[in-house]
Structures are given as structure tokens and as C-alpha cells.
Design a protein around this motif. Sequence first.
Motif, PDB file in Angstrom:
ATOM      1  N   ILE A  82       0.841  -1.210   0.000  1.00 22.38           N
ATOM      2  CA  ILE A  82       0.000   0.000   0.000  1.00 22.38           C
ATOM      3  C   ILE A  82       0.870   1.251   0.000  1.00 22.38           C
ATOM      4  CG2 ILE A  82      -1.700   1.333   1.318  1.00 22.38           C
ATOM      5  CD1 ILE A  82      -2.766  -1.384   2.356  1.00 22.38           C
ATOM      6  N   GLU A  83       1.906   1.258   0.814  1.00 20.11           N
ATOM      7  CA  GLU A  83       2.790   2.428   0.887  1.00 20.11           C
ATOM      8  C   GLU A  83       3.526   2.652  -0.435  1.00 20.11           C
ATOM      9  OE1 GLU A  83       5.144   1.549   4.276  1.00 20.11           O
ATOM     10  OE2 GLU A  83       3.651   2.290   5.716  1.00 20.11           O
ATOM     11  N   ASN A  84       3.871   1.574  -1.124  1.00 19.15           N
ATOM     12  CA  ASN A  84       4.541   1.714  -2.421  1.00 19.15           C
ATOM     13  C   ASN A  84       3.616   2.358  -3.453  1.00 19.15           C
ATOM     14  OD1 ASN A  84       6.949   0.624  -1.522  1.00 19.15           O
ATOM     15  ND2 ASN A  84       6.455  -1.457  -2.183  1.00 19.15           N
ATOM     16  N   VAL A  85       2.335   1.949  -3.438  1.00 22.53           N
ATOM     17  CA  VAL A  85       1.366   2.556  -4.358  1.00 22.53           C
ATOM     18  C   VAL A  85       1.162   4.021  -4.011  1.00 22.53           C
ATOM     19  CG1 VAL A  85      -1.013   2.484  -5.193  1.00 22.53           C
ATOM     20  CG2 VAL A  85       0.210   0.358  -4.761  1.00 22.53           C
ATOM     21  N   GLU A  86       1.120   4.325  -2.729  1.00 19.89           N
ATOM     22  CA  GLU A  86       0.960   5.714  -2.299  1.00 19.89           C
ATOM     23  C   GLU A  86       2.109   6.584  -2.815  1.00 19.89           C
ATOM     24  OE1 GLU A  86       0.053   8.116   1.866  1.00 19.89           O
ATOM     25  OE2 GLU A  86       1.280   6.286   1.906  1.00 19.89           O
ATOM     26  N   LYS A  87       3.339   6.092  -2.676  1.00 16.59           N
ATOM     27  CA  LYS A  87       4.498   6.837  -3.169  1.00 16.59           C
ATOM     28  C   LYS A  87       4.473   6.980  -4.683  1.00 16.59           C
ATOM     29  CE  LYS A  87       7.499   5.393   0.661  1.00 16.59           C
ATOM     30  NZ  LYS A  87       8.658   4.541   1.055  1.00 16.59           N
ATOM     31  N   GLN A  88       4.022   5.924  -5.364  1.00 17.96           N
ATOM     32  CA  GLN A  88       3.942   5.955  -6.816  1.00 17.96           C
ATOM     33  C   GLN A  88       2.983   7.053  -7.284  1.00 17.96           C
ATOM     34  OE1 GLN A  88       2.884   2.114  -8.403  1.00 17.96           O
ATOM     35  NE2 GLN A  88       3.225   2.720 -10.531  1.00 17.96           N
ATOM     36  N   LEU A  89       1.831   7.148  -6.638  1.00 21.59           N
ATOM     37  CA  LEU A  89       0.856   8.180  -7.000  1.00 21.59           C
ATOM     38  C   LEU A  89       1.360   9.575  -6.640  1.00 21.59           C
ATOM     39  CD1 LEU A  89      -2.411   6.365  -5.868  1.00 21.59           C
ATOM     40  CD2 LEU A  89      -1.735   6.879  -8.217  1.00 21.59           C
ATOM     41  N   GLU A  90       2.049   9.700  -5.524  1.00 17.63           N
ATOM     42  CA  GLU A  90       2.623  10.994  -5.147  1.00 17.63           C
ATOM     43  C   GLU A  90       3.652  11.446  -6.174  1.00 17.63           C
ATOM     44  OE1 GLU A  90       2.197  10.751  -0.257  1.00 17.63           O
ATOM     45  OE2 GLU A  90       4.046  10.125  -1.250  1.00 17.63           O
ATOM     46  N   ASN A  91       4.433  10.507  -6.689  1.00 18.17           N
ATOM     47  CA  ASN A  91       5.429  10.849  -7.714  1.00 18.17           C
ATOM     48  C   ASN A  91       4.762  11.286  -9.019  1.00 18.17           C
ATOM     49  OD1 ASN A  91       7.632  10.315  -6.067  1.00 18.17           O
ATOM     50  ND2 ASN A  91       7.755   8.167  -6.679  1.00 18.17           N
ATOM     51  N   ILE A  92       3.650  10.648  -9.351  1.00 16.37           N
ATOM     52  CA  ILE A  92       2.930  11.034 -10.569  1.00 16.37           C
ATOM     53  C   ILE A  92       2.391  12.452 -10.426  1.00 16.37           C
ATOM     54  CG2 ILE A  92       0.894  10.550 -11.983  1.00 16.37           C
ATOM     55  CD1 ILE A  92       1.323   7.565 -11.314  1.00 16.37           C
ATOM     56  N   LEU A  93       1.807  12.762  -9.281  1.00 15.08           N
ATOM     57  CA  LEU A  93       1.289  14.114  -9.059  1.00 15.08           C
ATOM     58  C   LEU A  93       2.416  15.142  -9.037  1.00 15.08           C
ATOM     59  CD1 LEU A  93      -1.521  13.426  -6.432  1.00 15.08           C
ATOM     60  CD2 LEU A  93      -1.792  14.133  -8.812  1.00 15.08           C
ATOM     61  N   TRP A  94       3.601  14.751  -8.588  1.00 18.99           N
ATOM     62  CA  TRP A  94       4.756  15.653  -8.633  1.00 18.99           C
ATOM     63  C   TRP A  94       5.088  16.012 -10.084  1.00 18.99           C
ATOM     64  CZ3 TRP A  94       7.838  18.289  -5.211  1.00 18.99           C
ATOM     65  CH2 TRP A  94       9.030  18.811  -5.722  1.00 18.99           C
ATOM     66  N   LYS A  95       4.992  15.018 -10.968  1.00 18.40           N
ATOM     67  CA  LYS A  95       5.264  15.279 -12.377  1.00 18.40           C
ATOM     68  C   LYS A  95       4.223  16.242 -12.964  1.00 18.40           C
ATOM     69  CE  LYS A  95       7.416  10.769 -13.194  1.00 18.40           C
ATOM     70  NZ  LYS A  95       7.301   9.464 -13.907  1.00 18.40           N
ATOM     71  N   PHE A  96       3.003  16.181 -12.463  1.00 22.11           N
ATOM     72  CA  PHE A  96       1.970  17.104 -12.932  1.00 22.11           C
ATOM     73  C   PHE A  96       2.285  18.544 -12.532  1.00 22.11           C
ATOM     74  CE2 PHE A  96      -1.067  13.511 -13.438  1.00 22.11           C
ATOM     75  CZ  PHE A  96      -1.578  13.862 -14.669  1.00 22.11           C
ATOM     76  N   ASN A  97       2.720  18.739 -11.282  1.00 23.00           N
ATOM     77  CA  ASN A  97       2.797  20.100 -10.742  1.00 23.00           C
ATOM     78  C   ASN A  97       4.175  20.553 -10.298  1.00 23.00           C
ATOM     79  OD1 ASN A  97      -0.116  20.767 -10.789  1.00 23.00           O
ATOM     80  ND2 ASN A  97      -0.261  19.014  -9.407  1.00 23.00           N
ATOM     81  N   GLY A  98       5.085  19.616 -10.055  1.00 20.47           N
ATOM     82  CA  GLY A  98       6.394  20.014  -9.569  1.00 20.47           C
ATOM     83  C   GLY A  98       6.320  20.592  -8.162  1.00 20.47           C
ATOM     84  N   GLN A  99       7.326  21.342  -7.807  1.00 21.61           N
ATOM     85  CA  GLN A  99       7.368  21.927  -6.465  1.00 21.61           C
ATOM     86  C   GLN A  99       6.408  23.105  -6.379  1.00 21.61           C
ATOM     87  OE1 GLN A  99      11.261  23.188  -5.284  1.00 21.61           O
ATOM     88  NE2 GLN A  99      10.562  24.168  -3.402  1.00 21.61           N
ATOM     89  N   GLU A 100       5.630  23.142  -5.298  1.00 17.70           N
ATOM     90  CA  GLU A 100       4.701  24.245  -5.085  1.00 17.70           C
ATOM     91  C   GLU A 100       5.430  25.385  -4.384  1.00 17.70           C
ATOM     92  OE1 GLU A 100       1.679  24.554  -6.088  1.00 17.70           O
ATOM     93  OE2 GLU A 100       1.316  22.531  -6.838  1.00 17.70           O
ATOM     94  N   PRO A 101       5.519  26.555  -5.008  1.00 19.85           N
ATOM     95  CA  PRO A 101       6.226  27.676  -4.366  1.00 19.85           C
ATOM     96  C   PRO A 101       5.426  28.256  -3.209  1.00 19.85           C
ATOM     97  CG  PRO A 101       5.183  28.404  -6.377  1.00 19.85           C
ATOM     98  CD  PRO A 101       4.963  26.909  -6.307  1.00 19.85           C
ATOM     99  N   ARG A 102       6.134  28.718  -2.171  1.00 16.97           N
ATOM    100  CA  ARG A 102       5.440  29.352  -1.050  1.00 16.97           C
ATOM    101  C   ARG A 102       4.994  30.760  -1.407  1.00 16.97           C
ATOM    102  NH1 ARG A 102       8.696  27.672   4.508  1.00 16.97           N
ATOM    103  NH2 ARG A 102       8.422  25.412   4.285  1.00 16.97           N
ATOM    104  N   ALA A 103       5.795  31.462  -2.177  1.00 18.64           N
ATOM    105  CA  ALA A 103       5.430  32.828  -2.554  1.00 18.64           C
ATOM    106  C   ALA A 103       5.496  33.027  -4.055  1.00 18.64           C
ATOM    107  CB  ALA A 103       6.336  33.827  -1.848  1.00 18.64           C
TER     108      ALA A 103
END
Length: 309
Positions: free
Chosen positions: A203-224
Amino acid sequence: MGATFTYYIKEAPKTLRQERREKEKDLFKEKQLIPIPTMDELRLEEAEVKPHLIFTITDEAGNVIRKLSEGISDGIGRLNWDLRFANTRPVSIRDGKYDPTSMGGSFMYVLPGKYFVSISQVVRGEITHLAGPESFHVVPLNNATLPAENREELVAFQKNVNELNRIIGGTESFTEDLLDRVRHIKQAAQRALNTTPELMVMIENVEKQLENILWKFNGQEPRASQEENWPAPPSINDRLGAIVWVHWRSTSGVTQSQRDAFDILKEEFPPMLAEVKTIYETTLPGIEQELETINAPWTPGRIPVWTLD
């Protein structure tokens, strides 16, 4: 800039609740007994979709270009079309209710030319044609600083961008839903009495996999601001947004940079979509089947299995 459609409704259709109240008013005037509505009647009134109008816009070939809708009222009404295609990003609903008059946003401008508009009304699911098709012409204002040399080629490119916008936006929203589903699964597995360490790791591996996919969509979210982020290749949404934003407000020709960005998206995005499909179609069903086997608490998207005699 747009096309304004003017129409006249002599008598707008009434909702079930309006019809009932008018009958009650007449009975009251006649000093007759007013029946109490049944629970089923009240539920029908509550669930009824209000009558509304649909404006269907087509081109000379009969292709539907846009559909617009609004409520019905007595008298003269006007509806404005901004001469744009419909936006294909994921829909949203307010207060969890369907709204037939919610048209969403718009996308790029249509081609200049001859179009037709027809009007229909929808009352309790029954569609009635009211008027049209009436023709009208969309003409350019010729006030662009750098007008496209080939408007047909421009609109064809914009249609492809709109379709890419639909697929990428839908996949991102679907991935977010999957991640929420996996986190519910993780919590349920933690509570279940017979969860194995191997299941939790899966389950944790799938969670990380999906988090990585969403990172590719948006990259790092800037604070300002974006300047605070570490240097990195543009994300999927950065590339797509750069094309969409320019073309939403411009009728200039397609630049080579925009074509390159589109080609990069066509290369980078399909593997992400395939990864999401594999998780949804293969990985998650196996995990959820294991959850049901160990009698884990219910999680979104999983149908409980009846095991009682």
C-alpha cells in the motif's frame, strides 16, 4: 465581443411545486379542502430539475460547436455567446447538486464563418424544440497586432490543445482521487486485525507511486513565487498552462516554442497515463480484495462482500 441571442417566452413552464401551490391557492379561494402532499410527491418536487432552455450552436456542416443553457422565465430574454469553444477541464458541482444552467468556462475562439442557433426547452426530462435553426455570421474585428496567417491551422492546433487539456486535467483529478482512495485503504489496513507487513508495504509503495505522478503534474509548489523553487524542468501543467494561457487570449499564429511544448507533452504524458491505468486496473483491485479477505473496514470504491449466513 460575442453573439447575443434574443428570444421571447410567452409562458414559462412551471415546476411541480409551483403547480401544486397554484392548485392549493385556487382551492383556498373556493374554500375547498387542501390535500396534504404525500412524501413521494414532496421528494419528487425536491429532486426535480428546474425547466431550462438549451441553445445549440452548429456550423455549416451541422457539427455542434457549443451548447449553452439558462433558466426559463416569462417575457423577453437574452443570452450571450462569447464565440468560444467550451472548456474541457474537469467539471465541478456546487453543494453536491446537478445544475443544468452551469456552463463552465470557455476555451479558444471559433473560426469566423456562418453558424446556426436552435433553442429547445427541457421540462422534467422532455425536450421540446422551440425555434431555429437561425443563421448568423461570426466575423473578425481585424484589430489583432499579429493575426494568424492561417486561421484554420490555428484553430486546428487549439482544438488539439483543448483535447490534451481535457485528458491531462482529467487524469490529474483521477490520480488525486486514487491517492485519496489509497490513503483510506492504508488507514483501513492499519485498523484491521489481520493485516500483514507485506500488505502495508504494498500500500505504501502505491501511495508513493501516486505521489510521484502528481509531482510530475505540478512540480514543487512555491510558497510565494516560482523564483523560490530549485531549478527544474517544467512540469506537465507548466507546459500545458503556458500554451493554454497564451491561446485563450490571442488569435496570433502558433509559435515554434508552442509546437515544441505540445510535442514534449505528447511524449511525456502517455507513460504517466499508462502508469495510472495500471494502478487502477491491476494493483488496487488486488489490494482491495485482500482488505475484504481480512475483513478490513470499508474504503471508498470498494463494495463490501456479504458473508453472513
